[in-house]
Scaffold this motif. Structure first.
Motif, PDB file in Angstrom:
ATOM      1  N   ASN A   1       0.804  -1.211   0.020  1.00  0.00           N
ATOM      2  CA  ASN A   1       0.029   0.055   0.043  1.00  0.00           C
ATOM      3  C   ASN A   1       0.869   1.402   0.023  1.00  0.00           C
ATOM      4  OD1 ASN A   1      -2.239  -1.169   0.104  1.00  0.00           O
ATOM      5  ND2 ASN A   1      -2.681  -1.193   1.857  1.00  0.00           N
ATOM      6  N   ARG A   2       1.910   1.340   0.777  1.00  0.00           N
ATOM      7  CA  ARG A   2       2.791   2.354   0.840  1.00  0.00           C
ATOM      8  C   ARG A   2       3.588   2.524  -0.445  1.00  0.00           C
ATOM      9  NH1 ARG A   2       4.656   0.706   6.007  1.00  0.00           N
ATOM     10  NH2 ARG A   2       6.469  -0.265   5.065  1.00  0.00           N
ATOM     11  N   GLN A   3       3.805   1.464  -1.177  1.00  0.00           N
ATOM     12  CA  GLN A   3       4.493   1.485  -2.513  1.00  0.00           C
ATOM     13  C   GLN A   3       3.535   2.162  -3.611  1.00  0.00           C
ATOM     14  OE1 GLN A   3       5.617  -2.588  -3.381  1.00  0.00           O
ATOM     15  NE2 GLN A   3       7.473  -2.086  -2.516  1.00  0.00           N
ATOM     16  N   LYS A   4       2.195   2.118  -3.420  1.00  0.00           N
ATOM     17  CA  LYS A   4       1.354   2.729  -4.512  1.00  0.00           C
ATOM     18  C   LYS A   4       1.247   4.222  -4.107  1.00  0.00           C
ATOM     19  CE  LYS A   4      -2.064  -1.223  -4.846  1.00  0.00           C
ATOM     20  NZ  LYS A   4      -3.058  -1.714  -4.345  1.00  0.00           N
ATOM     21  N   ARG A   5       1.528   4.982  -5.214  1.00  0.00           N
ATOM     22  CA  ARG A   5       1.798   6.265  -4.800  1.00  0.00           C
ATOM     23  C   ARG A   5       0.398   6.941  -4.626  1.00  0.00           C
ATOM     24  NH1 ARG A   5       5.697  10.188  -6.776  1.00  0.00           N
ATOM     25  NH2 ARG A   5       6.850   8.519  -7.476  1.00  0.00           N
ATOM     26  N   GLY A   6       0.246   7.492  -3.246  1.00  0.00           N
ATOM     27  CA  GLY A   6      -1.162   8.127  -3.110  1.00  0.00           C
ATOM     28  C   GLY A   6      -2.149   7.040  -2.746  1.00  0.00           C
ATOM     29  N   GLY A   7      -1.592   5.800  -2.190  1.00  0.00           N
ATOM     30  CA  GLY A   7      -2.452   4.672  -1.477  1.00  0.00           C
ATOM     31  C   GLY A   7      -3.280   5.047  -0.599  1.00  0.00           C
ATOM     32  N   TYR A   8      -3.101   5.888   0.493  1.00  0.00           N
ATOM     33  CA  TYR A   8      -4.103   6.195   1.325  1.00  0.00           C
ATOM     34  C   TYR A   8      -5.166   6.960   1.096  1.00  0.00           C
ATOM     35  CZ  TYR A   8      -5.992   8.161   5.677  1.00  0.00           C
ATOM     36  OH  TYR A   8      -6.898   8.679   6.562  1.00  0.00           O
ATOM     37  N   ILE A   9      -4.694   8.084   0.077  1.00  0.00           N
ATOM     38  CA  ILE A   9      -5.908   8.784  -0.451  1.00  0.00           C
ATOM     39  C   ILE A   9      -6.938   7.871  -1.343  1.00  0.00           C
ATOM     40  CG2 ILE A   9      -6.216  11.062  -2.015  1.00  0.00           C
ATOM     41  CD1 ILE A   9      -3.562  12.057  -1.076  1.00  0.00           C
ATOM     42  N   LYS A  10      -6.182   7.203  -2.045  1.00  0.00           N
ATOM     43  CA  LYS A  10      -6.818   6.265  -3.287  1.00  0.00           C
ATOM     44  C   LYS A  10      -7.793   5.621  -2.371  1.00  0.00           C
ATOM     45  CE  LYS A  10      -5.858   3.371  -7.225  1.00  0.00           C
ATOM     46  NZ  LYS A  10      -4.940   2.808  -7.583  1.00  0.00           N
ATOM     47  N   SER A  11      -7.333   4.988  -1.182  1.00  0.00           N
ATOM     48  CA  SER A  11      -8.452   4.076  -0.197  1.00  0.00           C
ATOM     49  C   SER A  11      -9.531   4.650   0.251  1.00  0.00           C
ATOM     50  CB  SER A  11      -7.362   3.393   0.741  1.00  0.00           C
ATOM     51  OG  SER A  11      -7.258   4.340   1.778  1.00  0.00           O
ATOM     52  N   ILE A  12      -9.076   6.107   0.312  1.00  0.00           N
ATOM     53  CA  ILE A  12     -10.457   6.852   0.939  1.00  0.00           C
ATOM     54  C   ILE A  12     -11.551   6.999  -0.032  1.00  0.00           C
ATOM     55  CG2 ILE A  12     -11.287   8.965   1.768  1.00  0.00           C
ATOM     56  CD1 ILE A  12      -8.275   9.233   3.071  1.00  0.00           C
ATOM     57  N   PHE A  13     -11.198   7.030  -1.574  1.00  0.00           N
ATOM     58  CA  PHE A  13     -12.038   7.415  -2.372  1.00  0.00           C
ATOM     59  C   PHE A  13     -12.402   6.194  -3.247  1.00  0.00           C
ATOM     60  CE2 PHE A  13     -10.044  11.599  -1.590  1.00  0.00           C
ATOM     61  CZ  PHE A  13     -10.975  12.285  -1.157  1.00  0.00           C
ATOM     62  N   THR A  14     -11.803   5.011  -2.904  1.00  0.00           N
ATOM     63  CA  THR A  14     -12.231   3.870  -3.824  1.00  0.00           C
ATOM     64  C   THR A  14     -13.476   3.504  -3.496  1.00  0.00           C
ATOM     65  OG1 THR A  14      -9.717   3.317  -3.601  1.00  0.00           O
ATOM     66  CG2 THR A  14     -11.311   1.713  -4.460  1.00  0.00           C
TER      67      THR A  14
END
Lengths: 121, 187
Positions: free
Chosen positions: B87-100
């Motif tokens: 998840n850390r490797q995915k750029r902007g993983g956290y922001i993405k997870s909020i809006f997924t």
């Protein structure tokens, strides 16, 4: 009334579907890894055991954080040594001065081996 | 041979026994890992890592827990670490997870699911991703690995009450997610 009944039916149907999904892994089989896991494992263990002490040391030293810290340490030591030497030289210079002044005002007899002005036997 | 005797023999360097241990528990480790990371290659790597860790830790293994319990713990920790790393490797993983959105989640088919339940299992694994780690682990151990509440308590180092509560919350949250999804898709 009919609409309420339809909604109730729909809710029951949705609840049933959710239950079906929740129970969908009941009585499932275990997933199994690809064949030759053991062979791959032995190969990895062999590779791990071939790592020597020097490999470990070099892997630690070549870490950017360690090498950067080492560089800072060496530079600090060099600066300290230079400062210490400068201070030492300064102290040595002032000592020389004191000794010369002491000699200038000294009233102590000379210790020359040959006192050529003394003619008495 | 009981698990304590197995550990003693392994400590003595019985390589044949190590192979037996791998053969006996590889499916358990792999099934747990694949249920968490939902990727076959990653689960395979984690399985290898778990047994290498076992090999390296034999000397310091205190035998306070059963070997199977220890293997479960290591598998869970390694799988969660792997997931976080990914998840850390995915750029902007956290922001993405909020809006997924729910529909945007990765499609994963568990290889062990029965044929008639394959489609439902895909939805189950998508909904599982929405659960907090502790609830997800408890659910996987109970529903997929078939462990009892007592065993889960021992693996998760929790009380029986805590496990019961975790599982109840996990089921309630899963049901809520699934009902929302079905309501949205049946409109």
């Amino acid at each position: 009334m009919k609409k309420t009944m339809n909604n109730m039916d729909k809710n029951i149907h949705i609840n049933k579907m959710a239950d079906d999904v929740l129970n969908s892994m009941d009585h499932s089989n275990r997933a199994t890894p690809q064949p030759f896991l053991l062979t791959k494992l032995h190969a990895r263990l062999l590779n791990n055991s071939e790592v020597t002490m020097w490999d470990r040391i070099s892997s630690v030293i070549t870490r950017p954080s360690v090498s950067f810290a080492g560089l800072i340490f060496i530079i600090t030591i060099n600066i300290l040594i230079i400062l210490f030497n400068i201070e030492k030289e300064g102290n040595a210079g002032s000592n020389v001065g004191i000794i010369t002044e002491e000699q200038d005002f000294s009233v102590a007899p000379t210790t020359a081996l040959y006192d050529i002005e003394n003619t008495s036997p | 041979m009981n698990q304590h005797a197995t550990i003693e023999k392994l400590r003595e360097g019985d390589t044949a026994l190590f192979d037996d241990v791998v053969n006996r528990w590889q499916d358990m480790v792999y099934n747990t890992a694949i249920s968490i990371v939902q990727n076959e290659q990653d689960a395979e790597d984690i399985t290898q890592d778990v047994f290498i860790k076992l090999h390296e830790s034999l000397a310091s293994f205190r035998g306070e827990a059963l070997l199977s319990t220890w293997l479960y713990r290591v598998t869970i920790n390694k799988s969660l670490d792997h997931e976080k790393k990914k998840n850390r490797q995915k750029r902007g993983g956290y922001i993405k997870s909020i809006f997924t959105t729910y529909e945007g989640l990765v499609h994963f088919e568990h290889p062990g699911a029965l044929t008639e339940n394959k489609e439902k299992a895909v939805i189950l694994f998508q909904a599982l991703k929405k659960l907090p780690d502790s609830q997800r682990i408890a659910f996987i151990l109970h529903k997929i690995e078939g462990r009892s509440y007592n065993e889960i308590a021992s693996i998760m180092e929790n009380s029986l009450m805590a496990v019961e509560s975790l599982l109840a919350r996990a089921k309630r949250n899963m049901r809520k997610t699934l009902i929302n999804w079905y309501e949205k898709n049946n409109e």
